[in-house]
Design a protein around this motif. Structure first.
Motif, PDB file in Angstrom:
ATOM      1  N   TRP A 181       0.839  -1.216   0.000  1.00  0.00           N
ATOM      2  CA  TRP A 181       0.000   0.000   0.000  1.00  0.00           C
ATOM      3  C   TRP A 181       0.861   1.248   0.000  1.00  0.00           C
ATOM      4  O   TRP A 181       0.661   2.161  -0.796  1.00  0.00           O
ATOM      5  CB  TRP A 181      -0.899   0.025   1.240  1.00  0.00           C
ATOM      6  N   VAL A 182       1.807   1.280   0.935  1.00  0.00           N
ATOM      7  CA  VAL A 182       2.656   2.456   1.101  1.00  0.00           C
ATOM      8  C   VAL A 182       3.496   2.699  -0.151  1.00  0.00           C
ATOM      9  O   VAL A 182       3.636   3.834  -0.617  1.00  0.00           O
ATOM     10  CB  VAL A 182       3.565   2.300   2.344  1.00  0.00           C
ATOM     11  N   ASP A 183       4.054   1.624  -0.708  1.00  0.00           N
ATOM     12  CA  ASP A 183       4.906   1.764  -1.894  1.00  0.00           C
ATOM     13  C   ASP A 183       4.131   2.285  -3.099  1.00  0.00           C
ATOM     14  O   ASP A 183       4.685   2.984  -3.949  1.00  0.00           O
ATOM     15  CB  ASP A 183       5.558   0.420  -2.250  1.00  0.00           C
ATOM     16  N   SER A 184       2.860   1.925  -3.191  1.00  0.00           N
ATOM     17  CA  SER A 184       2.054   2.346  -4.334  1.00  0.00           C
ATOM     18  C   SER A 184       1.358   3.684  -4.092  1.00  0.00           C
ATOM     19  O   SER A 184       0.723   4.226  -5.008  1.00  0.00           O
ATOM     20  CB  SER A 184       1.006   1.280  -4.667  1.00  0.00           C
ATOM     21  N   CYS A 185       1.487   4.208  -2.880  1.00  0.00           N
ATOM     22  CA  CYS A 185       0.840   5.484  -2.537  1.00  0.00           C
ATOM     23  C   CYS A 185       1.715   6.647  -3.012  1.00  0.00           C
ATOM     24  O   CYS A 185       2.845   6.808  -2.549  1.00  0.00           O
ATOM     25  CB  CYS A 185       0.608   5.561  -1.030  1.00  0.00           C
ATOM     26  N   LEU A 186       1.209   7.451  -3.910  1.00  0.00           N
ATOM     27  CA  LEU A 186       1.999   8.540  -4.500  1.00  0.00           C
ATOM     28  C   LEU A 186       2.439   9.572  -3.482  1.00  0.00           C
ATOM     29  O   LEU A 186       3.509  10.171  -3.609  1.00  0.00           O
ATOM     30  CB  LEU A 186       1.191   9.239  -5.590  1.00  0.00           C
ATOM     31  N   TYR A 187       1.627   9.798  -2.447  1.00  0.00           N
ATOM     32  CA  TYR A 187       1.885  10.919  -1.546  1.00  0.00           C
ATOM     33  C   TYR A 187       2.347  10.515  -0.148  1.00  0.00           C
ATOM     34  O   TYR A 187       2.541  11.376   0.700  1.00  0.00           O
ATOM     35  CB  TYR A 187       0.613  11.774  -1.407  1.00  0.00           C
ATOM     36  N   HIS A 188       2.527   9.226   0.109  1.00  0.00           N
ATOM     37  CA  HIS A 188       2.825   8.802   1.482  1.00  0.00           C
ATOM     38  C   HIS A 188       4.132   9.413   1.973  1.00  0.00           C
ATOM     39  O   HIS A 188       5.188   9.229   1.383  1.00  0.00           O
ATOM     40  CB  HIS A 188       2.924   7.281   1.572  1.00  0.00           C
ATOM     41  N   LEU A 427      16.938   6.043 -13.935  1.00  0.00           N
ATOM     42  CA  LEU A 427      15.528   6.429 -13.940  1.00  0.00           C
ATOM     43  C   LEU A 427      15.477   7.894 -14.356  1.00  0.00           C
ATOM     44  O   LEU A 427      16.331   8.693 -13.957  1.00  0.00           O
ATOM     45  CB  LEU A 427      14.913   6.242 -12.551  1.00  0.00           C
ATOM     46  N   THR A 428      14.490   8.253 -15.151  1.00  0.00           N
ATOM     47  CA  THR A 428      14.428   9.589 -15.729  1.00  0.00           C
ATOM     48  C   THR A 428      13.167  10.317 -15.273  1.00  0.00           C
ATOM     49  O   THR A 428      12.081   9.733 -15.222  1.00  0.00           O
ATOM     50  CB  THR A 428      14.441   9.505 -17.271  1.00  0.00           C
ATOM     51  N   TYR A 429      13.351  11.610 -14.954  1.00  0.00           N
ATOM     52  CA  TYR A 429      12.227  12.452 -14.505  1.00  0.00           C
ATOM     53  C   TYR A 429      12.185  13.702 -15.382  1.00  0.00           C
ATOM     54  O   TYR A 429      13.214  14.347 -15.611  1.00  0.00           O
ATOM     55  CB  TYR A 429      12.391  12.821 -13.026  1.00  0.00           C
ATOM     56  N   THR A 430      10.997  14.017 -15.868  1.00  0.00           N
ATOM     57  CA  THR A 430      10.836  15.144 -16.786  1.00  0.00           C
ATOM     58  C   THR A 430       9.650  16.004 -16.369  1.00  0.00           C
ATOM     59  O   THR A 430       8.854  15.634 -15.510  1.00  0.00           O
ATOM     60  CB  THR A 430      10.606  14.643 -18.227  1.00  0.00           C
ATOM     61  N   GLY A 431       9.529  17.160 -17.033  1.00  0.00           N
ATOM     62  CA  GLY A 431       8.392  18.052 -16.790  1.00  0.00           C
ATOM     63  C   GLY A 431       8.828  19.461 -16.456  1.00  0.00           C
ATOM     64  O   GLY A 431       8.142  20.434 -16.777  1.00  0.00           O
ATOM     65  N   ILE A 462       7.692  18.389  -8.084  1.00  0.00           N
ATOM     66  CA  ILE A 462       7.867  17.262  -7.162  1.00  0.00           C
ATOM     67  C   ILE A 462       7.470  15.974  -7.880  1.00  0.00           C
ATOM     68  O   ILE A 462       6.408  15.886  -8.503  1.00  0.00           O
ATOM     69  CB  ILE A 462       7.015  17.426  -5.888  1.00  0.00           C
ATOM     70  N   TRP A 463       8.359  14.972  -7.771  1.00  0.00           N
ATOM     71  CA  TRP A 463       8.093  13.648  -8.331  1.00  0.00           C
ATOM     72  C   TRP A 463       8.111  12.606  -7.220  1.00  0.00           C
ATOM     73  O   TRP A 463       8.887  12.714  -6.261  1.00  0.00           O
ATOM     74  CB  TRP A 463       9.188  13.230  -9.328  1.00  0.00           C
ATOM     75  N   ASN A 464       7.273  11.595  -7.334  1.00  0.00           N
ATOM     76  CA  ASN A 464       7.481  10.358  -6.593  1.00  0.00           C
ATOM     77  C   ASN A 464       8.551   9.603  -7.373  1.00  0.00           C
ATOM     78  O   ASN A 464       8.494   9.536  -8.598  1.00  0.00           O
ATOM     79  CB  ASN A 464       6.183   9.548  -6.530  1.00  0.00           C
ATOM     80  N   THR A 465       9.552   9.040  -6.684  1.00  0.00           N
ATOM     81  CA  THR A 465      10.676   8.417  -7.391  1.00  0.00           C
ATOM     82  C   THR A 465      10.243   7.273  -8.314  1.00  0.00           C
ATOM     83  O   THR A 465      10.997   6.878  -9.203  1.00  0.00           O
ATOM     84  CB  THR A 465      11.726   7.883  -6.402  1.00  0.00           C
ATOM     85  N   ASN A 467       7.740   7.460 -10.384  1.00  0.00           N
ATOM     86  CA  ASN A 467       7.027   8.004 -11.542  1.00  0.00           C
ATOM     87  C   ASN A 467       7.874   9.050 -12.251  1.00  0.00           C
ATOM     88  O   ASN A 467       8.462   9.934 -11.609  1.00  0.00           O
ATOM     89  CB  ASN A 467       5.703   8.644 -11.094  1.00  0.00           C
ATOM     90  N   SER A 468       7.915   8.986 -13.557  1.00  0.00           N
ATOM     91  CA  SER A 468       8.750   9.907 -14.335  1.00  0.00           C
ATOM     92  C   SER A 468       8.120  11.281 -14.495  1.00  0.00           C
ATOM     93  O   SER A 468       8.818  12.259 -14.779  1.00  0.00           O
ATOM     94  CB  SER A 468       9.031   9.312 -15.723  1.00  0.00           C
ATOM     95  N   LYS A 469       6.806  11.371 -14.300  1.00  0.00           N
ATOM     96  CA  LYS A 469       6.112  12.651 -14.431  1.00  0.00           C
ATOM     97  C   LYS A 469       5.855  13.246 -13.045  1.00  0.00           C
ATOM     98  O   LYS A 469       5.608  12.517 -12.080  1.00  0.00           O
ATOM     99  CB  LYS A 469       4.790  12.466 -15.175  1.00  0.00           C
ATOM    100  N   PRO A 470       5.883  14.564 -12.921  1.00  0.00           N
ATOM    101  CA  PRO A 470       5.680  15.187 -11.606  1.00  0.00           C
ATOM    102  C   PRO A 470       4.278  14.940 -11.056  1.00  0.00           C
ATOM    103  O   PRO A 470       3.301  14.889 -11.808  1.00  0.00           O
ATOM    104  CB  PRO A 470       5.924  16.678 -11.873  1.00  0.00           C
ATOM    105  N   ILE A 471       4.207  14.789  -9.726  1.00  0.00           N
ATOM    106  CA  ILE A 471       2.901  14.637  -9.085  1.00  0.00           C
ATOM    107  C   ILE A 471       2.386  15.981  -8.578  1.00  0.00           C
ATOM    108  O   ILE A 471       1.191  16.120  -8.299  1.00  0.00           O
ATOM    109  CB  ILE A 471       2.961  13.621  -7.921  1.00  0.00           C
ATOM    110  N   GLU A 472       3.292  16.967  -8.456  1.00  0.00           N
ATOM    111  CA  GLU A 472       2.889  18.306  -8.039  1.00  0.00           C
ATOM    112  C   GLU A 472       3.754  19.350  -8.738  1.00  0.00           C
ATOM    113  O   GLU A 472       4.956  19.140  -8.942  1.00  0.00           O
ATOM    114  CB  GLU A 472       3.015  18.496  -6.522  1.00  0.00           C
ATOM    115  N   VAL A 473       3.146  20.477  -9.071  1.00  0.00           N
ATOM    116  CA  VAL A 473       3.860  21.637  -9.598  1.00  0.00           C
ATOM    117  C   VAL A 473       3.442  22.818  -8.735  1.00  0.00           C
ATOM    118  O   VAL A 473       2.251  23.161  -8.682  1.00  0.00           O
ATOM    119  CB  VAL A 473       3.521  21.897 -11.076  1.00  0.00           C
TER     120      VAL A 473
END
Length: 520
Positions: A181-188, A427-431, A462-465, A467-473
Motif C-alpha cells: 500500500w505504502v509503496d504504491s501510494c503517490l503521496y505517502h 531512472l528519468t524524470y521530466t516536466g 515534485i516527483w514520486n521516485t 514516476n517519471s512525471k511530476p505529481i505536483e507543480v
C-alpha cells in the motif's frame, strides 16, 4: 500432512485450514493461549502438525536418535538445512551428556557425529570450546527442560511448511500488504502505523504544496538553499554577497539567526557539516569560508581572490572537506578545518569539476567532470567507475542513505543512478524547464521517496521516485527557481530559492485551505 479443499475469499484463493492455523499461531504469539486453544478445539485445526508433535515428543523425552531419524526422513524437504537442524539436536545431546558427567559420550558425539556435518566450522569449534565451561555444571531438571523447549523453537524455524508455520506468519502477511500500500501510494510521507480498517491511500496533504512563509532577507537573487542535517536550521546564499542562517522554530516558522558577511562576490553555495556545527560558504570566483553556526563568526578562509571553487563537500567526521574547481590547475583538494591541505588531485589533464559530493557513509566520492562525465570513486579501494551522460550536467545530489544520486541535465531531465553501479541505465524524470541556468534538485520526504527540483519557469516540481512525471507543480515564485531543499527531519517542509530575491517555505495544504493560499 494437511489436506483440505475448503477455501475462503471472493476469489477462492485462501485455504481455510491454513488461514485458521496461522490465526491460531498469531494468538499464541500474542499471549492469548486460552483463545488459541479454544479456536483449535472449535475448528479442529491444530497449530502443530502431526509431524511436529512427533518431533516434539522426541525432544521433550530426550530421544535424540528419534529426532535425527525424523529429520533424516525429511531430507528432501529440508535440503541443506537438514545438517543445521541435526547440529542443533546433537549440540543439545552433547550438552546434556556433559551436565550428567558423561564426558566420553559427549566427546564421542563431537568427534564422530558433529564433525561429519556440513555446517560452519566456526560453529563446531565454538561447541568444542564451550565444552570446557560446561564440564563442571551440575544437572538441573528445570534448566534441561527449558533448553529442550528452546531447541524446539529453533527447530521450528528450520522446518518447512506445512510441518511448521513460518514464525509470525500472519504479521508478515499483513505487513507485506501494508508495505505494498505504502509503496504504491503517490503521496505517502508520514511516520507511524497504518490503519488496517481500509485500504491505505494518502492525499496530497502529506507533502508540501502550499507556501507557508516567504523569507525576504536577501537583496538579490537567491542561488542556493539547504537545510541542516538535523532540520533545525536553513542556510541560503545570494548574489547579494551574503549567506543567511535561519532558525526553524517548533511551530515550523523560520526566523533569521545570522547574516554572514565577508564575501566580495555572489555566494554561490553553502554546505553544512554533518554535525551541523559548521557551515561552508563559497564565493563566486573567490574564497571559501568556514563559519561557526552558533556564533556566526568566520573560523577559516580557504584560498584567495581568483580562487575558483565549483563545489565542495564534507566527510562524515565533520573535520575534513573536499573541494572541486573549474580551474584544471586547482583540480580537487582535500583540507582539514585548519586550512591544511591533506590530499590533492590536480594537473593540466584534470578536467573541469562541475559538482562534487561525498556519500553520507563516507565510502564514495562522486564528481561531475567536463559537463557530461560522472566519476564515482570508492575511497577505500580507489576503484573508479565512470558514467557518461549525453547532455551537460549542472548539479548533483546524493540520497541520505548513500544508495542513489540524481543529476540535473540541461536537456530538461533529471537522472537517478545507483551508487553501487548495478543499474545499466538511470531512472528519468521530466516536466520541469531547464535550458540555460544551473538548476538544483534534491531527495526528500519520508525515506527519500520524493524528488524536488527548481525550474526556469518559476515553479517547483515534485516527483514520486517511482514516476517519471511530476505529481505536483508548485507556483508562487515570479522568476527562476534555482535550488530546493527538503527538511530531513520534517518530511512535509520544503524550501526553494529564486531569482525573485526570496526563499519560500512550503508545507502541506491544511484542511479547508484553498490551494495556493500563501502566508508571509
Amino acid at each position: 500432512m494437511e489436506d483440505t479443499c475448503e477455501v475462503l475469499g471472493s476469489e477462492g484463493l485462501i485455504k481455510k485450514h491454513e488461514f485458521v492455523r496461522i490465526i491460531v499461531q498469531c494468538l499464541y504469539s500474542l499471549g492469548y493461549a486460552k483463545s488459541a486453544s479454544f479456536l483449535e478445539l472449535e475448528s479442529g485445526v491444530s497449530y502443530k502438525s502431526e509431524e511436529f508433535r512427533l518431533l516434539e515428543s522426541h525432544v521433550i523425552n530426550g530421544n535424540w536418535d528419534g529426532c535425527i531419524s525424523f529429520l533424516n526422513s525429511l531430507r528432501d524437504l529440508l535440503g541443506e538445512t537438514r545438517d543445521s537442524a541435526v547440529f542443533l539436536v546433537l549440540r543439545q545431546c552433547l550438552m546434556e551428556y556433559l551436565k550428567h558427567g558423561e564426558d566420553n559420550l559427549a566427546l564421542d558425539v563431537l568427534r564422530k557425529r558433529v564433525s561429519a556435518l556440513h555446517v560452519d566450522r566456526y560453529k563446531i569449534h565454538g561447541l568444542a570450546n564451550s565444552m570446557l565451561s560446561l564440564k563442571d555444571v551440575g544437572v538441573d531438571g528445570d534448566v534441561v527442560h527449558d533448553s529442550r523447549k528452546d531447541l524446539l523453537k529453533d527447530l521450528e524455524k528450520l522446518l518447512p511448511p506445512p510441518i511448521a508455520v513460518p514464525e509470525r506468519r500472519l504479521e508478515h502477511l499483513v505487513e507485506t500488504t501494508i508495505t505494498a500500500w505504502v509503496d504504491s501510494c503517490l503521496y505517502h510521507s508520514s511516520l507511524g502505523p497504518v490503519s488496517l480498517y481500509e485500504d491505505h491511500c494518502c492525499g496530497r496533504d502529506q507533502i508540501p504544496t502550499t507556501t507557508t512563509q516567504i523569507l525576504t532577507g536577501h537583496r538579490n537573487e537567491v542561488w542556493f538553499v539547504q537545510f541542516s542535517n538535523n532540520g533545525e536550521h536553513l542556510a541560503s546564499s545570494s548574489n547579494d554577497c551574503t549567506a543567511i542562517i535561519w532558525k526553524v522554530l517548533e511551530d515550523g516558522k523560520l526566523t533569521l539567526k545570522h547574516t554572514l558577511c565577508g564575501h566580495h562576490h555572489a555566494v554561490s553555495f553553502v554546505v553544512w557539516s554533518p554535525d551541523d556545527t559548521k557551515l561552508l560558504t563559497c564565493g563566486n570566483t573567490e574564497v571559501l569560508k568556514l563559519w561557526d553556526v552558533e556564533t556566526g563568526t568566520c573560523m577559516q578562509t580557504f584560498g584567495n581572490q581568483g580562487f575558483v571553487v565549483s563545489s565542495c563537500a564534507w566527510f562524515p567526521n565533520s573535520k575534513q572537506l573536499v573541494c572541486g574547481s573549474s580551474d584544471p590547475e586547482k583540480g580537487i583538494c582535500m583540507w582539514d578545518c585548519e586550512g591544511n591541505e591533506i590530499k590533492a588531485w590536480r594537473g593540466m589533464r584534470m578536467p573541469k569539476v562541475v559538482d562534487i559530493a561525498v556519500t553520507p557513509d563516507g565510502e564514495y566520492l562522486i564528481s561531475i567532470f567536463l559537463d557530461k562525465e560522472i566519476r564515482i570513486l570508492h575511497l577505500g579501494t580507489n576503484v573508479e567507475r565512470v558514467i557518461s551522460e549525453e547532455h551537460p550536467i549542472t548539479s548533483l545530489s546524493v540520497s541520505s542513505d548513500s544508495k542513489f544520486f540524481i543529476v540535473n541535465l540541461n536537456s530538461q531531465e533529471i537522472h537517478m543512478w545507483d551508487v553501487a553501479g548495478q543499474w545499466d541505465k538511470p531512472l528519468t524524470y521530466t516536466g520541469h524547464k531547464q535550458r540555460k541556468y544551473v538548476i538544483r534538485s534534491c531527495f526528500g520526504g519520508l525515506n527519500g521517496k520524493f524528488i524536488a527540483s527548481g525550474s526556469e519557469n518559476s515553479q517547483v516540481y515534485i516527483w514520486n521516485t517511482q514516476n517519471s512525471k511530476p505529481i505536483e507543480v508548485l507556483s508562487g515564485h515570479s522568476l527562476t527557481v534555482n535550488c530546493v531543499s527538503w527538511n530531513p527531519k520534517r518530511p512535509q517542509m520544503l524550501a526553494s530559492a529564486s531569482d525573485d530575491h526570496t526563499v519560500r517555505i512550503w508545507g502541506p495544504q491544511l484542511m479547508g485551505e484553498k490551494k495556493g493560499c500563501n502566508l508571509k
